[in-house]
Motif scaffolding. Structure first.
Motif, mmCIF file in Angstrom:
data_model
loop_
_atom_site.group_PDB
_atom_site.id
_atom_site.type_symbol
_atom_site.label_atom_id
_atom_site.label_comp_id
_atom_site.label_asym_id
_atom_site.label_seq_id
_atom_site.Cartn_x
_atom_site.Cartn_y
_atom_site.Cartn_z
ATOM 1 N N UNK A 47 0.836 -1.202 0.000
ATOM 2 C CA UNK A 47 0.000 0.000 0.000
ATOM 3 C C UNK A 47 0.869 1.250 0.000
ATOM 4 N N UNK A 48 1.897 1.264 0.839
ATOM 5 C CA UNK A 48 2.790 2.416 0.862
ATOM 6 C C UNK A 48 3.528 2.579 -0.456
ATOM 7 N N UNK A 49 3.918 1.456 -1.067
ATOM 8 C CA UNK A 49 4.567 1.533 -2.374
ATOM 9 C C UNK A 49 3.663 2.225 -3.377
ATOM 10 N N UNK A 50 2.387 1.831 -3.414
ATOM 11 C CA UNK A 50 1.445 2.433 -4.350
ATOM 12 C C UNK A 50 1.289 3.932 -4.099
ATOM 13 N N UNK A 51 1.313 4.302 -2.832
ATOM 14 C CA UNK A 51 1.177 5.711 -2.472
ATOM 15 C C UNK A 51 2.329 6.528 -3.047
ATOM 16 N N UNK A 52 3.564 6.071 -2.823
ATOM 17 C CA UNK A 52 4.732 6.808 -3.313
ATOM 18 C C UNK A 52 4.837 6.719 -4.836
ATOM 19 N N UNK A 53 4.429 5.577 -5.399
ATOM 20 C CA UNK A 53 4.460 5.422 -6.851
ATOM 21 C C UNK A 53 3.577 6.464 -7.529
ATOM 22 N N UNK A 54 2.420 6.741 -6.922
ATOM 23 C CA UNK A 54 1.511 7.740 -7.481
ATOM 24 C C UNK A 54 2.132 9.127 -7.454
ATOM 25 N N UNK A 55 2.854 9.444 -6.397
ATOM 26 C CA UNK A 55 3.553 10.732 -6.318
ATOM 27 C C UNK A 55 4.586 10.832 -7.431
ATOM 28 N N UNK A 56 5.315 9.742 -7.694
ATOM 29 C CA UNK A 56 6.305 9.734 -8.768
ATOM 30 C C UNK A 56 5.639 9.900 -10.127
ATOM 31 N N UNK A 57 4.507 9.229 -10.315
ATOM 32 C CA UNK A 57 3.804 9.326 -11.595
ATOM 33 C C UNK A 57 3.310 10.744 -11.844
ATOM 34 N N UNK A 58 2.977 11.457 -10.749
ATOM 35 C CA UNK A 58 2.560 12.856 -10.892
ATOM 36 C C UNK A 58 3.723 13.717 -11.351
ATOM 37 N N UNK A 59 4.914 13.423 -10.819
ATOM 38 C CA UNK A 59 6.095 14.209 -11.183
ATOM 39 C C UNK A 59 6.544 13.928 -12.615
ATOM 40 N N UNK A 60 6.363 12.680 -13.069
ATOM 41 C CA UNK A 60 6.778 12.304 -14.423
ATOM 42 C C UNK A 60 5.917 11.132 -14.875
ATOM 43 N N UNK A 61 5.127 11.326 -15.918
ATOM 44 C CA UNK A 61 4.178 10.305 -16.360
ATOM 45 C C UNK A 61 4.864 8.983 -16.720
ATOM 46 N N UNK A 62 6.111 9.061 -17.204
ATOM 47 C CA UNK A 62 6.814 7.844 -17.611
ATOM 48 C C UNK A 62 7.128 6.943 -16.418
ATOM 49 N N UNK A 63 7.112 7.524 -15.207
ATOM 50 C CA UNK A 63 7.412 6.743 -14.006
ATOM 51 C C UNK A 63 6.242 5.857 -13.570
ATOM 52 N N UNK A 64 5.081 6.029 -14.191
ATOM 53 C CA UNK A 64 3.896 5.271 -13.796
ATOM 54 C C UNK A 64 4.054 3.774 -14.053
ATOM 55 N N UNK A 65 4.963 3.393 -14.958
ATOM 56 C CA UNK A 65 5.148 1.975 -15.291
ATOM 57 C C UNK A 65 5.960 1.222 -14.235
ATOM 58 N N UNK A 66 6.585 1.937 -13.318
ATOM 59 C CA UNK A 66 7.380 1.292 -12.255
ATOM 60 C C UNK A 66 6.445 0.536 -11.321
ATOM 61 N N UNK A 67 6.707 -0.760 -11.105
ATOM 62 C CA UNK A 67 5.778 -1.563 -10.321
ATOM 63 C C UNK A 67 6.445 -2.198 -9.099
ATOM 64 N N UNK A 68 5.614 -2.813 -8.265
ATOM 65 C CA UNK A 68 6.089 -3.392 -7.007
ATOM 66 C C UNK A 68 7.060 -4.540 -7.249
ATOM 67 N N UNK A 69 6.842 -5.303 -8.311
ATOM 68 C CA UNK A 69 7.749 -6.412 -8.607
ATOM 69 C C UNK A 69 9.170 -5.927 -8.872
ATOM 70 N N UNK A 70 9.285 -4.787 -9.567
ATOM 71 C CA UNK A 70 10.598 -4.214 -9.834
ATOM 72 C C UNK A 70 11.246 -3.720 -8.540
ATOM 73 N N UNK A 71 10.440 -3.164 -7.659
ATOM 74 C CA UNK A 71 10.932 -2.612 -6.396
ATOM 75 C C UNK A 71 11.213 -3.694 -5.354
#
Length: 448
Positions: free
Chosen positions: A177-201
């Motif tokens: 859940x926390x990963x998804x929260x921070x991932x959304x912040x990253x996607x807001x800063x740069x749309x290309x970052x939206x593809x980063x997923x939990x499996x990669x992290x």
């Protein structure tokens, strides 16, 4: 360098430090981020009317307002709030079925009356539990079991509180859940970052969890008074409690296993794990209507557990979108000062990790989203490299911080002075930051 942009940049920087001061003082964050969203959007609109910026190119006044105050919360709700609600529902199931309490009791039986061993085992189990659970309700529910056990073994209350909160912090590094929260912040800063997923992290998340837990336990053992005044051996009351079946215990890790191994959607993972826990604990009995009422109550209780953070997260999403419009002015002032190599950026993050405390400028769930916008605007950093760095300066300081809601609750519950706790929490957060920034460099520095 345009004079107007420099002046606006200085105003933005001053307001940013005002936000940091506001966060440190412990004022209401929901109101603070809404005010900053209004302020930065207004300043950016004025600046764009004087000297147009690329981030507002082709956008009308209404488009900008819509993006900050409508699209931001809508996207955040779609991307993260549903995960938070279902994660909280799963956490409530683990509590109501007695699975979490059973695991803790078994750990106490295993550790016996050996304080250091029992403390270590309790911290390990707590960290694993909080890779899935979230919210102040589950924290308190586990705390009222774990902390009395530690205190009864003669562990000084500051160390008991610190080790428990530190184990939660370690678990949050792997929390979906926390990963998804921070991932959304990253996607807001740069749309290309939206593809980063939990499996990669995941690989880094598990390493960060292990490193954090080891550091917390080392610090706790070093600080522990050798002359422990044990009141009584912490053994569970076998007559007053019923253990959850052993098969049900695996439900705690099912969401993570489902996402990483089977690639199932996280919400399905939470629902399946919750139903598995309820089924194996014999809770799906009593008729369809009764089961429906129970599920509804557990979801409602879970929603209440996370309700205090919902308003904050929605206004944070406004601030994140406003920060994208403010980023050109930060870039004007800071462009030449930003590190341009992986090694330098890791060193800077390691040194500045303490600035993640008190919702400071290195904390994504604080004023750090503006720094993220600037970092992203000044260089094309790979998300596999950049995300872990911000996770370090967010997770470690925030979940050891005195501004964290459950830490503040812990002060009242254990009567531990904040000063005694901070003597351990701040150095520990910094040590973890230094170690993990080095890990990020060796794991992902070659991608830059």
């Amino acid at each position: 360098m345009d004079v107007a942009n420099v002046v606006i940049g200085f105003i933005m920087v001053l307001s940013f430090f005002g936000l940091v001061w506001y966060c440190v003082k412990g004022y209401n964050l929901m109101v603070g981020f809404f005010v900053m969203s209004v302020l930065w959007t207004s300043i950016a609109l004025i600046g764009n009317s004087i000297h147009p910026t690329s981030v507002m190119e082709g956008k009308t006044f209404i488009d900008v307002l819509t993006n900050v105050f409508q699209t931001g919360p809508e996207n955040y709700g779609k991307a993260i709030l549903v995960n938070i609600f279902f994660g909280a529902f799963f956490g409530r199931v683990l509590i109501d079925t007695g699975i979490a309490a059973t695991l803790i009791r078994k750990v106490v039986e295993l550790g016996g009356d050996k304080p250091r061993i029992t403390m270590s085992l309790l911290c390990i189990v707590t960290a694993v539990i909080f890779t899935s659970m979230t919210g102040i309700g589950p924290v308190i529910s586990i705390a009222v079991i774990v902390l009395p056990i530690m205190l009864s073994l003669g562990i000084p209350s500051p160390i008991a509180l610190f080790s428990f909160m530190g184990s939660i912090m370690a678990g949050i590094f792997g929390n979906i859940v926390n990963f998804k929260q921070y991932q959304t912040i990253f996607a807001t800063a740069n749309e290309s970052y939206a593809s980063y997923d939990y499996n990669t992290y995941f690989k880094f998340g598990m390493i960060a969890m292990a490193v954090s837990l080891i550091v917390v336990l080392v610090v706790s053992n070093v600080m522990m008074n050798r002359k422990l005044s044990r009141a009584w051996a912490a053994t569970p009351d076998s007559g007053a409690t019923v253990d959850a079946p052993a098969i049900s215990w695996i439900s705690i890790i099912l969401p993570v296993v489902g996402v990483v191994v089977l690639k199932v959607p996280i919400i399905f993972g939470f629902i399946f794990a919750a139903l598995f826990a309820l089924l194996t604990c014999g809770k799906l009995k009593g008729g369809f209507a009764s089961v429906c009422r129970m599920l509804s109550k557990q979801f409602a209780d879970g929603a209440i557990d996370v309700a205090p953070m919902i308003g904050f997260l929605l206004t944070l999403s406004m601030f994140n979108n406003a920060a994208t419009y403010a980023s050109p002015y930060f870039k004007t002032l800071l462009d030449g000062a930003m590190p341009q190599t992986a090694l330098l950026l890791c060193i800077v993050f390691a040194i500045l990790t303490p600035l993640g405390f008190f919702r400071g400028p290195m904390n994504l769930v604080g004023s750090g989203s503006a720094i993220l916008a600037v970092v992203v605007a000044t260089a094309a950093w790979p998300v596999q490299f950049l995300y872990p760095l911000f996770a370090i300066t967010t997770v470690a300081p925030q979940h050891l911080d005195v501004t964290q809601s459950w830490v503040a609750w812990g002060f009242g519950y254990t009567k531990v002075p904040a000063k005694e706790y901070m003597k351990m929490s701040i150095p520990t957060g910094w040590i973890i930051g230094i170690i993990l920034c080095a890990v990020v460099f060796f794991m992902y520095g070659n991608l830059v």
